[in-house]
Design a protein around this motif. Structure first.
Motif, PDB file in Angstrom:
ATOM      1  N   TYR A 229       0.836  -1.208   0.000  1.00  0.00           N
ATOM      2  CA  TYR A 229       0.000   0.000   0.000  1.00  0.00           C
ATOM      3  C   TYR A 229       0.869   1.256   0.000  1.00  0.00           C
ATOM      4  CZ  TYR A 229      -3.828   3.169   1.150  1.00  0.00           C
ATOM      5  OH  TYR A 229      -4.751   4.200   1.108  1.00  0.00           O
ATOM      6  N   ILE A 230       1.910   1.247   0.854  1.00  0.00           N
ATOM      7  CA  ILE A 230       2.820   2.397   0.932  1.00  0.00           C
ATOM      8  C   ILE A 230       3.526   2.597  -0.416  1.00  0.00           C
ATOM      9  CG2 ILE A 230       4.975   3.229   1.997  1.00  0.00           C
ATOM     10  CD1 ILE A 230       3.993   1.912   4.633  1.00  0.00           C
ATOM     11  N   ALA A 231       3.956   1.500  -1.026  1.00  0.00           N
ATOM     12  CA  ALA A 231       4.642   1.583  -2.333  1.00  0.00           C
ATOM     13  C   ALA A 231       3.726   2.195  -3.396  1.00  0.00           C
ATOM     14  CB  ALA A 231       5.108   0.192  -2.759  1.00  0.00           C
ATOM     15  N   ASP A 232       2.463   1.763  -3.428  1.00  0.00           N
ATOM     16  CA  ASP A 232       1.496   2.308  -4.402  1.00  0.00           C
ATOM     17  C   ASP A 232       1.252   3.790  -4.151  1.00  0.00           C
ATOM     18  OD1 ASP A 232       1.315  -0.230  -5.415  1.00  0.00           O
ATOM     19  OD2 ASP A 232      -0.589  -0.725  -4.419  1.00  0.00           O
ATOM     20  N   PHE A 233       1.109   4.144  -2.876  1.00  0.00           N
ATOM     21  CA  PHE A 233       0.857   5.541  -2.504  1.00  0.00           C
ATOM     22  C   PHE A 233       2.039   6.428  -2.926  1.00  0.00           C
ATOM     23  CE2 PHE A 233       0.615   9.214   0.250  1.00  0.00           C
ATOM     24  CZ  PHE A 233      -0.744   9.442   0.420  1.00  0.00           C
ATOM     25  N   LYS A 234       3.269   5.943  -2.607  1.00  0.00           N
ATOM     26  CA  LYS A 234       4.491   6.684  -2.945  1.00  0.00           C
ATOM     27  C   LYS A 234       4.604   6.921  -4.453  1.00  0.00           C
ATOM     28  CE  LYS A 234       8.305   5.084  -1.069  1.00  0.00           C
ATOM     29  NZ  LYS A 234       9.248   4.113  -0.426  1.00  0.00           N
ATOM     30  N   LYS A 235       4.271   5.894  -5.222  1.00  0.00           N
ATOM     31  CA  LYS A 235       4.416   5.967  -6.681  1.00  0.00           C
ATOM     32  C   LYS A 235       3.558   7.085  -7.259  1.00  0.00           C
ATOM     33  CE  LYS A 235       4.297   3.046 -10.806  1.00  0.00           C
ATOM     34  NZ  LYS A 235       3.886   1.749 -11.378  1.00  0.00           N
ATOM     35  N   ILE A 236       2.319   7.207  -6.760  1.00  0.00           N
ATOM     36  CA  ILE A 236       1.404   8.250  -7.252  1.00  0.00           C
ATOM     37  C   ILE A 236       1.966   9.635  -6.957  1.00  0.00           C
ATOM     38  CG2 ILE A 236      -0.927   9.201  -7.048  1.00  0.00           C
ATOM     39  CD1 ILE A 236      -1.827   6.336  -6.189  1.00  0.00           C
ATOM     40  N   ILE A 237       2.438   9.847  -5.691  1.00  0.00           N
ATOM     41  CA  ILE A 237       2.956  11.172  -5.307  1.00  0.00           C
ATOM     42  C   ILE A 237       4.262  11.472  -6.033  1.00  0.00           C
ATOM     43  CG2 ILE A 237       3.817  12.561  -3.370  1.00  0.00           C
ATOM     44  CD1 ILE A 237       2.074  11.007  -1.511  1.00  0.00           C
ATOM     45  N   GLN A 238       5.132  10.457  -6.114  1.00  0.00           N
ATOM     46  CA  GLN A 238       6.470  10.630  -6.684  1.00  0.00           C
ATOM     47  C   GLN A 238       6.416  11.232  -8.088  1.00  0.00           C
ATOM     48  OE1 GLN A 238       8.767   7.294  -5.652  1.00  0.00           O
ATOM     49  NE2 GLN A 238      10.631   8.000  -6.650  1.00  0.00           N
ATOM     50  N   GLU A 239       5.540  10.703  -8.915  1.00  0.00           N
ATOM     51  CA  GLU A 239       5.439  11.174 -10.303  1.00  0.00           C
ATOM     52  C   GLU A 239       5.107  12.659 -10.359  1.00  0.00           C
ATOM     53  OE1 GLU A 239       2.551   8.620 -12.078  1.00  0.00           O
ATOM     54  OE2 GLU A 239       3.869   6.856 -12.077  1.00  0.00           O
ATOM     55  N   LYS A 240       4.153  13.084  -9.519  1.00  0.00           N
ATOM     56  CA  LYS A 240       3.716  14.486  -9.524  1.00  0.00           C
ATOM     57  C   LYS A 240       4.805  15.416  -8.981  1.00  0.00           C
ATOM     58  CE  LYS A 240      -0.481  13.872 -11.085  1.00  0.00           C
ATOM     59  NZ  LYS A 240      -0.901  14.441 -12.389  1.00  0.00           N
ATOM     60  N   LEU A 241       5.502  14.988  -7.944  1.00  0.00           N
ATOM     61  CA  LEU A 241       6.556  15.828  -7.365  1.00  0.00           C
ATOM     62  C   LEU A 241       7.740  15.963  -8.324  1.00  0.00           C
ATOM     63  CD1 LEU A 241       6.594  14.597  -3.636  1.00  0.00           C
ATOM     64  CD2 LEU A 241       5.625  16.722  -4.510  1.00  0.00           C
ATOM     65  N   GLU A 242       8.048  14.887  -9.030  1.00  0.00           N
ATOM     66  CA  GLU A 242       9.145  14.943 -10.027  1.00  0.00           C
ATOM     67  C   GLU A 242       8.811  15.903 -11.160  1.00  0.00           C
ATOM     68  OE1 GLU A 242       9.692  10.853 -11.011  1.00  0.00           O
ATOM     69  OE2 GLU A 242      11.065  10.457  -9.324  1.00  0.00           O
ATOM     70  N   GLU A 243       7.546  15.962 -11.521  1.00  0.00           N
ATOM     71  CA  GLU A 243       7.107  16.909 -12.556  1.00  0.00           C
ATOM     72  C   GLU A 243       7.366  18.358 -12.143  1.00  0.00           C
ATOM     73  OE1 GLU A 243       3.017  16.223 -13.550  1.00  0.00           O
ATOM     74  OE2 GLU A 243       3.371  14.127 -14.150  1.00  0.00           O
ATOM     75  N   GLU A 244       7.331  18.603 -10.806  1.00  0.00           N
ATOM     76  CA  GLU A 244       7.571  19.962 -10.286  1.00  0.00           C
ATOM     77  C   GLU A 244       9.064  20.264 -10.140  1.00  0.00           C
ATOM     78  OE1 GLU A 244       5.308  22.270  -9.697  1.00  0.00           O
ATOM     79  OE2 GLU A 244       3.635  20.946 -10.217  1.00  0.00           O
ATOM     80  N   GLY A 245       9.910  19.290 -10.479  1.00  0.00           N
ATOM     81  CA  GLY A 245      11.361  19.489 -10.417  1.00  0.00           C
ATOM     82  C   GLY A 245      11.917  19.508  -9.007  1.00  0.00           C
ATOM     83  N   LEU A 246      11.250  18.857  -8.074  1.00  0.00           N
ATOM     84  CA  LEU A 246      11.697  18.861  -6.677  1.00  0.00           C
ATOM     85  C   LEU A 246      12.651  17.703  -6.401  1.00  0.00           C
ATOM     86  CD1 LEU A 246       8.221  19.548  -5.026  1.00  0.00           C
ATOM     87  CD2 LEU A 246      10.085  21.183  -5.281  1.00  0.00           C
ATOM     88  N   GLU A 247      13.603  17.934  -5.477  1.00  0.00           N
ATOM     89  CA  GLU A 247      14.504  16.875  -5.001  1.00  0.00           C
ATOM     90  C   GLU A 247      13.984  16.398  -3.658  1.00  0.00           C
ATOM     91  OE1 GLU A 247      18.836  17.344  -5.454  1.00  0.00           O
ATOM     92  OE2 GLU A 247      18.359  19.358  -6.177  1.00  0.00           O
ATOM     93  N   PHE A 248      13.761  15.097  -3.521  1.00  0.00           N
ATOM     94  CA  PHE A 248      13.106  14.593  -2.311  1.00  0.00           C
ATOM     95  C   PHE A 248      13.334  13.092  -2.147  1.00  0.00           C
ATOM     96  CE2 PHE A 248      10.312  14.162  -5.886  1.00  0.00           C
ATOM     97  CZ  PHE A 248       9.779  12.890  -5.741  1.00  0.00           C
ATOM     98  N   ASP A 249      13.054  12.611  -0.921  1.00  0.00           N
ATOM     99  CA  ASP A 249      12.972  11.176  -0.633  1.00  0.00           C
ATOM    100  C   ASP A 249      11.611  10.925  -0.010  1.00  0.00           C
ATOM    101  OD1 ASP A 249      15.531  10.318  -1.427  1.00  0.00           O
ATOM    102  OD2 ASP A 249      16.398  11.169   0.408  1.00  0.00           O
TER     103      ASP A 249
END
Length: 740
Positions: A229-249
């Motif tokens: 569940y955590i992996a699926d949740f992370k995947k959805i957010i990750q794509e959107k944050l990468e589109e904004e050009g952010l560096e994150f974990d």
């Protein structure tokens, strides 16, 4: 060959000691210089020599313990060389032939002072004094000397808790109770959230093992599903944050066993009903200028994807906690309609949350405004300690613990200055927070422009103006609504000073009145007065004389009866022995509890706070005036009693319950319908032949909530009642509850 075999285990141990030491040096939060490493090595060599003939309960060389404590200090807390050296030698003065003077001569004043503080705490913890909280009061006094003493002591306690299985059960319970009572809150207040969480979990493991292992097992069973569940949740957010050009974990983690257990208790829900068992943490890279901007940008991205719960927004970035903690918390509705907590913080904020005080000092130079929070709190602690004579030890530690754990509100002065207060604080607390003189002379308060009494509870965002008068003085009833330690200690100090002055006047009046009644004033007479008027101290007698509560008529009565007081006491002496003779035979039949290692049958009362019944796990608490009181091991007061006054705890064990009935209170909830109460009483009284003592049911909007008091023989009978009631149509929840 024979000689080599004898040396083999010693060589092995020396290699393991060396390996652990090197491992500790490799995992340090701060970068160590050559001089730092020399200092640490010198401390290590001394500790090895000092403890060479000592072993732990596990059979391991004692030096393993100081090395592990030093490792926690170096890595998990993140302190520097001075603290690491002190951690390695923290037991040297107490347990070996080395003296404090030796340490001072070899390592200097600074390290000697830290070790002196640690030695005092260790000695205190081994003593059984009348109120053990007095030890904690003295422990906290070390804060005013050096905060590193407390931090090293937290590390020492953490390692002891990690190795607690080698202790006997009584010792485990005492240490675990002490840990949850004081060390976990201290770790929380120092910003050491990981350590605080581990201390809480380990404490629960030993104070309530069945509940701990039950939650741990259920977490493990749902581990794979949760990770997916955590992996699926992370995947959805990750794509959107990468589109904004952010560096994150992005990290996902389970909530601690203790926090899940606490929610189950406070919300009266089962494990399955706790909805936020895990949290997602987004840690982003940013310079100081853009930290807040990026946090809210991430918030915007997350809430565009998932619907947020507006009641669950926590903004500790705009206004950090008084511990220095900074983060933005939101709870959103994730996939499969599950609530998920999302924590948003920068790398710097995450480091502060992980390392607490150590990171605070690292960033202090560049972030002075935000990171002065820890220093502010330590100053408050010192101020509290300066006024500690106005409180008894138990009250002091209760107040202190409240201020360690309390949630916070943020309020403003008329000029716009911001103050942080515990949730539930009143206008009076705010007045004392500004200045003691303002508190002592306050009459009332204008909150958001409207006049309110001093007892008015403040809310976050309130703007308060305190109204004062030079003629005003603190009143006894102020203690009923003052919540902060500072306010309460200042009020008590003022009231005590006024009471002492009145008592002195009363003493002079009493001397004159006794002289008139031809009685010489003496210590013996004062003791008789205290007993006759049933006061706690002689000061109370003097005060009552001054206020007229003890008048001439009362004093004459005292003088008349004083000559017969010895005979009066003697009349009661034989009665103290009588119960053991007259009650021995019936007690053998009725008593179902035995106490202590010899399983003696003693007089006891069942505590009304938890109403134990036969079969419950219980312990005895020896009260000052009312003999043994029996509590359940999971009684709400158990941890406080075990931590504060462990020397009064005695082992208790049920051996027979066939001839005695016990009270139990059942809490029932569900959907209301005609005939429901009839079905409930039929099951309990007719089918199971159990006496109902009282029944109280309330209904609102088709839902009912009720309490039923029953008399049962034992735990098995109670469990049968609970099972039968669950089968009744409309009943959704049945549980045993504590009496009010």
């Amino acid at each position: 060959m024979a000689e080599e075999k004898i040396l083999d285990p010693i060589e092995k141990e020396n290699q393991e000691i060396s390996r652990r030491y090197k491992d500790m040096l490799q995992h340090t939060y701060q970068t160590l210089t050559k001089d730092d490493k020399k200092l640490i090595r010198k401390a290590f060599d001394l500790a090895v020599d000092a403890h060479k003939d000592q072993r732990r309960k596990t059979g391991e060389p004692y030096i393993f313990h100081p090395i592990e404590v030093a490792k926690i200090v170096a890595d998990e807390i993140g302190l520097g060389a001075t603290s690491i050296a002190a951690a390695l030698m923290h037991d040297v003065v107490e347990d070996t032939d080395y003296t404090l003077e030796d340490i001072k001569e070899i390592f200097g004043e600074k390290i000697a002072r830290i070790i002196d503080g640690l030695t005092k705490i260790s000695v205190l913890n081994k003593q059984d004094v009348s109120i053990q909280s007095e030890n904690y009061k003295k422990l906290l006094l070390t804060l005013s000397e050096d905060v590193r003493v407390i931090l090293i002591k937290i590390a020492d306690r953490l390692h002891n808790m990690r190795t607690l299985e080698s202790m006997n059960e009584d010792k485990q319970l005492k240490i675990a109770s002490e840990t949850i009572f004081i060390y976990a809150p201290l770790a929380h207040r120092m910003g050491l959230y990981n350590i605080k969480s581990e201390l809480e979990d380990l404490s629960l493991k030993y104070t309530k093992p069945e509940e701990y292992y039950s939650i741990e097992r259920k977490l493990q069973e749902s581990d794979k599903e949760r990770e997916q569940y955590i992996a699926d949740f992370k995947k959805i957010i990750q794509e959107k944050l990468e589109e904004e050009g952010l560096e994150f974990d992005i990290k996902g983690r389970s909530k601690s066993v203790f926090s899940i257990h606490r929610k189950m208790q406070t919300q009266h829900v089962s494990f399955e009903e706790v909805y936020d068992k895990f949290a997602i943490r987004i840690i982003y890279r940013a310079d100081k200028k853009n930290e807040k901007f990026i946090a809210w940008k991430i918030y915007s991205v997350v809430t565009d994807i998932f619907r947020p719960n507006p009641k669950r927004l926590r903004d500790w970035i705009s206004q950090p906690k008084s511990t220095g903690y900074e983060s933005l918390h939101i709870t959103v509705m994730g996939p499969m309609a599950r609530w998920v907590e999302v924590q948003i913080r920068s790398e710097r904020m995450d480091e502060l949350a992980e390392r607490g005080v150590a990171a605070h000092y690292k960033y202090k130079e560049n972030y002075q405004v935000e990171d002065s929070k820890v220093d502010e709190w330590i100053s408050q602690v010192r101020e509290m300690l300066e006024n500690n004579e106005t409180q008894d030890a138990s009250e002091f530690i209760d107040n202190f613990k409240f201020n360690l754990y309390a949630k916070e509100i943020y309020v403003f002065t008329p000029k716009g200055d911001l103050f942080s207060l515990p949730k539930g604080a009143t206008s009076l607390d705010f007045a004392y927070a500004i200045h003691s003189n303002i508190g002592d002379t306050c009459l009332g308060a204008k909150v958001n422009g409207k006049l309110y009494p001093l007892s008015h509870e403040l809310q976050s965002g309130d703007q308060i103006e305190i109204i004062t008068s030079p003629n005003q003085k603190p009143k006894p009833d102020w203690l009923e609504f003052a919540t902060t330690s500072k306010a309460r200690s200042k009020i008590k100090a003022s009231l005590n000073a006024a009471r002492r002055a009145t008592s002195e006047e009363g003493k002079e009046i009493l001397i004159r009145k006794l002289r008139h009644l031809k009685v010489d004033f003496s210590e013996s007479v004062v003791n008789d007065l205290v007993n006759f008027f049933k006061t706690k101290t002689s000061q109370d007698v003097f005060y009552k004389v001054a206020t007229g509560e003890i008048d001439n008529k009362s004093l004459r009565k005292f003088v008349e009866r004083r000559s017969g007081i010895t005979g009066f006491i003697n009349r009661f002496r034989p009665k103290a022995k009588t119960p053991t003779v007259t009650e021995e035979v019936p007690k053998q039949k009725l008593d179902s509890l035995v106490f202590g290692p010899d399983e003696e049958k003693l007089d006891y009362d069942l505590a009304s706070c938890c109403n134990p019944i036969a079969g419950d796990k219980v312990f005895g608490f020896v009260t000052v005036a009312k003999g043994i009181r029996v509590h359940k091991k999971d009684c709400p007061n158990a941890v406080s009693l075990q931590a504060n006054q462990a020397y009064r705890i005695i082992r208790a064990k049920w051996i027979d319950s066939s001839a005695q009935l016990y009270r139990a209170i059942l809490n029932i909830q569900g959907l209301d319908r005609i005939g429901l109460i009839n079905d409930i009483t039929k099951i309990i009284s007719s089918n199971l032949h159990v006496h109902i003592r009282s029944i109280n049911i309330s209904e609102e909007d088709g839902m009912f909530d009720g309490k039923i008091s029953v008399s049962v023989k034992n735990k098995s009978q109670l469990e049968k009642i609970l099972e039968e009631l669950k089968q009744i149509e409309g009943i959704q929840k049945v549980s045993r509850t504590f009496a009010n």
